[in-house]
Design a protein around this motif. Structure first.
Motif, mmCIF file in Angstrom:
data_model
loop_
_atom_site.group_PDB
_atom_site.id
_atom_site.type_symbol
_atom_site.label_atom_id
_atom_site.label_comp_id
_atom_site.label_asym_id
_atom_site.label_seq_id
_atom_site.Cartn_x
_atom_site.Cartn_y
_atom_site.Cartn_z
ATOM 1 N N VAL A 155 0.858 -1.183 0.000
ATOM 2 C CA VAL A 155 0.000 0.000 0.000
ATOM 3 C C VAL A 155 0.891 1.228 0.000
ATOM 4 C CG1 VAL A 155 -1.739 1.322 1.255
ATOM 5 C CG2 VAL A 155 -1.877 -1.172 1.210
ATOM 6 N N SER A 156 0.736 2.071 -1.004
ATOM 7 C CA SER A 156 1.546 3.274 -1.134
ATOM 8 C C SER A 156 0.817 4.474 -0.540
ATOM 9 C CB SER A 156 1.856 3.550 -2.612
ATOM 10 O OG SER A 156 0.677 3.932 -3.296
ATOM 11 N N PRO A 157 1.546 5.545 -0.192
ATOM 12 C CA PRO A 157 0.896 6.779 0.280
ATOM 13 C C PRO A 157 -0.096 7.327 -0.746
ATOM 14 C CG PRO A 157 3.253 6.854 0.738
ATOM 15 C CD PRO A 157 3.023 5.646 -0.125
ATOM 16 N N GLN A 158 0.206 7.174 -2.035
ATOM 17 C CA GLN A 158 -0.706 7.649 -3.066
ATOM 18 C C GLN A 158 -2.026 6.871 -3.039
ATOM 19 O OE1 GLN A 158 2.480 6.836 -3.570
ATOM 20 N NE2 GLN A 158 3.428 8.795 -4.091
ATOM 21 N N GLN A 159 -1.948 5.569 -2.787
ATOM 22 C CA GLN A 159 -3.170 4.762 -2.704
ATOM 23 C C GLN A 159 -4.019 5.179 -1.507
ATOM 24 O OE1 GLN A 159 -1.077 0.909 -2.835
ATOM 25 N NE2 GLN A 159 -2.440 0.339 -4.517
ATOM 26 N N ARG A 160 -3.361 5.433 -0.382
ATOM 27 C CA ARG A 160 -4.105 5.877 0.804
ATOM 28 C C ARG A 160 -4.783 7.212 0.544
ATOM 29 N NH1 ARG A 160 0.736 4.328 3.549
ATOM 30 N NH2 ARG A 160 0.547 2.283 4.549
ATOM 31 N N ALA A 161 -4.042 8.148 -0.071
ATOM 32 C CA ALA A 161 -4.608 9.467 -0.365
ATOM 33 C C ALA A 161 -5.787 9.349 -1.324
ATOM 34 C CB ALA A 161 -3.535 10.380 -0.947
ATOM 35 N N ALA A 162 -5.657 8.478 -2.337
ATOM 36 C CA ALA A 162 -6.742 8.284 -3.302
ATOM 37 C C ALA A 162 -7.977 7.721 -2.613
ATOM 38 C CB ALA A 162 -6.280 7.344 -4.419
#
Length: 443
Positions: A384-391
């Protein structure tokens, strides 16, 4: 065990009237499953000889009832491999519950199975919706014949009676994913009693955020922790993706509002008018899939009679060692990444919601993310990437998040540039006044 059992419950919510009508009277057909952009067409063979070779990636093919197709793959001796198939009959197609099914397996060059394989069938009283399953090759699996590097075959079969209705071909999407091996000793299976199997209470509070479900795994709408709202039509299946990290336990509730049965008469597909019939035996379906498109819970349907109702599912916490668990729903929670929710509304629900209905999703990936295992290589599929969490937090795709970030950078840049220009103009104005004043003093 109460884990992974959808239940019918009454939930608070306003009653809403909806016109009744036959399923065949729907104004628009629900959209079909969208395959991945760039998926490669391939034609599997009925026997291993001549089977097309596939590499890690996504492919498309079709299956007639009774077809068994082979695809050749080469595996190394260090990584795990996952082979999934998604069968996607068009909405409105005729399917037979429990009989029409999808079976997948991985076999070595001698035809020996590398794992029990997967098998999934329809459970929606004749509703056609996407079904998926996977076959696996664990790098540390128990079958030594499948741990060697070499040639293997991914086998996909569509089971069912060839004389039954709906014998048209199904589109099928295939995916080959590779999970890198680990450095050091693999984590052990979690001990019994280390987590609760009780289904937690649904998440409450907070303002509802808008979600946009997709037609399948490829365009699934991103959602994260919170309460979400979307709209679904009879006969439609909507997909959502939720980032679930190591150590987190996913809890999901999907709710239907109250509805009014107009005229006191319903039309049930294949049966005609049924006076006074209020019950839709299989109205709302909910299923959960892991990042390799393996079912954590098959899509199971709950009944609906006009009162607010909900389907709920809770999973085990994500843990690498779950793969050693013999219980399939626990074993499927073996890596971090995007987990998928599949929400279906049966065509017969048109007698309450002819033009569709709002639904509420309560999503709770509970628990603090933990450090995962040490893979030999970076993997985007199983992390899980920070971009996925933000999305997920904002209900945006990662591309939209990236675009938003770029716009913010441009905005900050514009502000900075504007500030510099204003300062420069100020300095120029002061200097100009000083020069004018000096010139007057010299006269």
């Amino acid at each position: 065990m109460p884990l992974l059992v959808p239940v019918l419950v009454s939930v608070p919510g306003p009653a809403g009237a909806a016109a009744a009508g036959p399923v065949d009277g729907l104004r628009d057909s629900p959209p079909a499953y969208r395959t991945a952009v760039g998926a490669q067409p391939v034609q599997g063979t009925q026997r291993p000889s001549g089977a097309p070779r596939i590499e890690p990636g996504t492919y498309t093919d079709t299956l007639a009832r009774g077809d068994e197709k082979h695809y050749a793959v080469r595996l190394d001796g260090k990584s795990s491999a996952y082979f999934s198939a998604v069968a996607a009959p068009r909405p409105g197609s005729e399917v037979a519950d429990h009989t029409d099914s999808l079976k997948v397996s991985l076999r070595d060059a001698d035809g020996n199975a590398c794992s029990p394989g997967g098998s999934t069938a329809f459970h929606g009283r004749g509703m056609a919706y996407p079904i998926a399953d996977y076959a696996t090759r664990r790098a540390d699996g128990p079958r030594t014949n499948c741990q060697k590097a070499g040639a293997y075959y991914f086998v996909v079969k569509r089971a069912g009676k060839t004389s039954a209705p709906g014998a048209d071909r199904w589109p099928v999407e295939l995916r080959f994913q590779r999970e890198p091996g680990l450095t050091g000793t693999p984590p052990a299976q979690p001990a019994p009693g280390t987590w609760s199997t009780a289904t937690p209470a649904p998440l409450t509070g907070g303002k509802k955020k808008d979600a946009g479900g997709g037609t399948g795994f490829n365009d699934a709408g991103p959602i994260g922790k919170g309460v979400w709202q979307d709209r679904i039509r009879p006969g439609e299946t909507r997909f959502y993706r939720v980032p679930v990290d190591w150590g987190q336990q996913l809890s999901v509730s999907v709710e239907l509002p109250g509805g009014t049965l107009a005229g006191g008469e319903a039309t049930v597909r294949g049966q005609g008018p049924v006076a006074g019939s209020r019950l839709v035996a299989s109205a709302l379906g909910l299923g959960v899939y892991n990042p390799a498109r393996g079912p954590v819970s098959d899509t199971r349907f709950i009944a609906y009679d006009g009162k607010p109702a909900a389907a709920r599912i809770a999973t085990a916490p994500v843990d690498y060692g779950n793969r050693y668990n013999a219980t399939a729903p626990v074993s499927a929670m073996r890596f971090a990444g995007s987990y998928y929710l599949a929400v279906s509304l049966h065509p017969d629900a048109a007698k309450y919601f002819e033009n569709g209905t709002p639904i509420t999703l309560r999503v709770d990936p509970a628990g603090r993310p933990q450090r995962g295992p040490d893979y030999r290589e970076h993997t985007t599929d199983f992390s899980v990437s920070p971009q996925q969490r933000a999305a997920a937090d904002d209900g945006m795709t990662t591309q939209q998040v990236a675009s938003s970030s770029r716009m913010r950078v441009l905005g900050y840049g514009s502000i900075s540039t504007g500030t510099v220009l204003l300062l420069a103009l100020g300095v120029w104005a002061v200097a100009a006044r000083w020069r004018v004043g000096g010139a007057r003093g010299q006269r």
